[in-house]
Design a protein around this motif. Sequence first.
Motif, PDB file in Angstrom:
ATOM      1  N   ASP A 297       0.809  -1.215   0.000  1.00  0.00           N
ATOM      2  CA  ASP A 297       0.000   0.000   0.000  1.00  0.00           C
ATOM      3  C   ASP A 297       0.844   1.268   0.000  1.00  0.00           C
TER       4      ASP A 297
ATOM      5  N   ILE B 210       0.896  -0.463  -4.726  1.00  0.00           N
ATOM      6  CA  ILE B 210      -0.521  -0.340  -5.079  1.00  0.00           C
ATOM      7  C   ILE B 210      -1.136   0.850  -4.344  1.00  0.00           C
ATOM      8  N   TYR B 211      -2.205   1.419  -4.940  1.00  0.00           N
ATOM      9  CA  TYR B 211      -2.736   2.682  -4.441  1.00  0.00           C
ATOM     10  C   TYR B 211      -4.261   2.695  -4.475  1.00  0.00           C
ATOM     11  N   SER B 212      -4.850   3.210  -3.388  1.00  0.00           N
ATOM     12  CA  SER B 212      -6.288   3.455  -3.387  1.00  0.00           C
ATOM     13  C   SER B 212      -6.588   4.652  -4.275  1.00  0.00           C
TER      14      SER B 212
ATOM     15  N   CYS C 278      -7.020  -2.497 -11.756  1.00  0.00           N
ATOM     16  CA  CYS C 278      -7.493  -2.753 -10.404  1.00  0.00           C
ATOM     17  C   CYS C 278      -6.949  -4.108  -9.931  1.00  0.00           C
TER      18      CYS C 278
ATOM     19  N   GLU D  93      -7.412  -5.038  -6.463  1.00  0.00           N
ATOM     20  CA  GLU D  93      -8.088  -5.405  -5.224  1.00  0.00           C
ATOM     21  C   GLU D  93      -9.519  -4.884  -5.246  1.00  0.00           C
TER      22      GLU D  93
ATOM     23  N   SER E  52      -7.910  -0.978  -4.926  1.00  0.00           N
ATOM     24  CA  SER E  52      -6.495  -0.658  -5.107  1.00  0.00           C
ATOM     25  C   SER E  52      -6.072  -0.855  -6.555  1.00  0.00           C
TER      26      SER E  52
END
Length: 286
Positions: free
Chosen positions: A10, A14-16, A34, A36, A44
């Motif tokens: 995170d 990977i990024y929200s 995507c 997640e 994510s």
Amino acid sequence: MSVLVASDLDRTLIYSAAALGLEMPDAEAPRLLCVETYEGKPLSYLTETAAGLLAELVRTSVFVPTTTRTVEQYRRIRLPGPASRFAICANGGQLLVNGEPDADWHQRVRGALDDGCAPLEEVRAHLSATAGPAWLLKERVAEELFAYLVVRRELLPEGYVKELTQWADPRGWTVSLQGRKIYAVPKPLTKSAAVAEIKSRTGADEVLAAGDSLLDTDLLLAADRAWRPGHGELADIGWSAPQLTVVEEKGVAAGEAIVRALGERSSVTWARARSQIIRAVSRGRD
């Protein structure tokens, strides 16, 4: 010669949606993949370019996802490429081998925590007593190993994290603010210890690492080469180390830059090893 690549997930790979950092015009934004979903919604992402680079890195190295997430939270993620043989969850408290927790490793970790720091219940009680109802969203315990708060960051009192750190430090605990979460983690619970275990099992010759938070510092320091993004907790304090490279990019673009750097370094190491083998074979023929 094999390369072990241990990377935080995170805000590193990977990024929200909130952390993407897409400040360019919409027409110039990168295509995203995507990786997640949570409760049926995308959660994510990484860039499609990063996805291709990561798939290749997974095939050519011992790639180890290394996260503070619980096992359950980690299992929501579907990274590109073949599934990794090893993964590290709960900040080193859980070592997954072919997707399943290694019971012996977990028992060793619990023994170290019992001997080296204040009990979880004491820390959890302090968090509950000091958290303000105006800014607290959730209280959580992860794998019965550490605790964290989910907060309204904009309402968090300026001195709370510093005061919590001062309270936790003599009790053998570390505090880290990451996004909306305030983590309280026992000092003996480290990603680097789990990486060292995997290195021993695989016989890897070189360790590469990446991360963005205070909970990643031990991992970055233990690696032969390390990278961090231009954003995050470590960037905020200007943290550095001799073997560390800081990528200039921020947000999801930093994730792509880090994967590219990890892949390039892994390829250099592999090419050097191949050259050494060829020279050794040639000398044998002579």
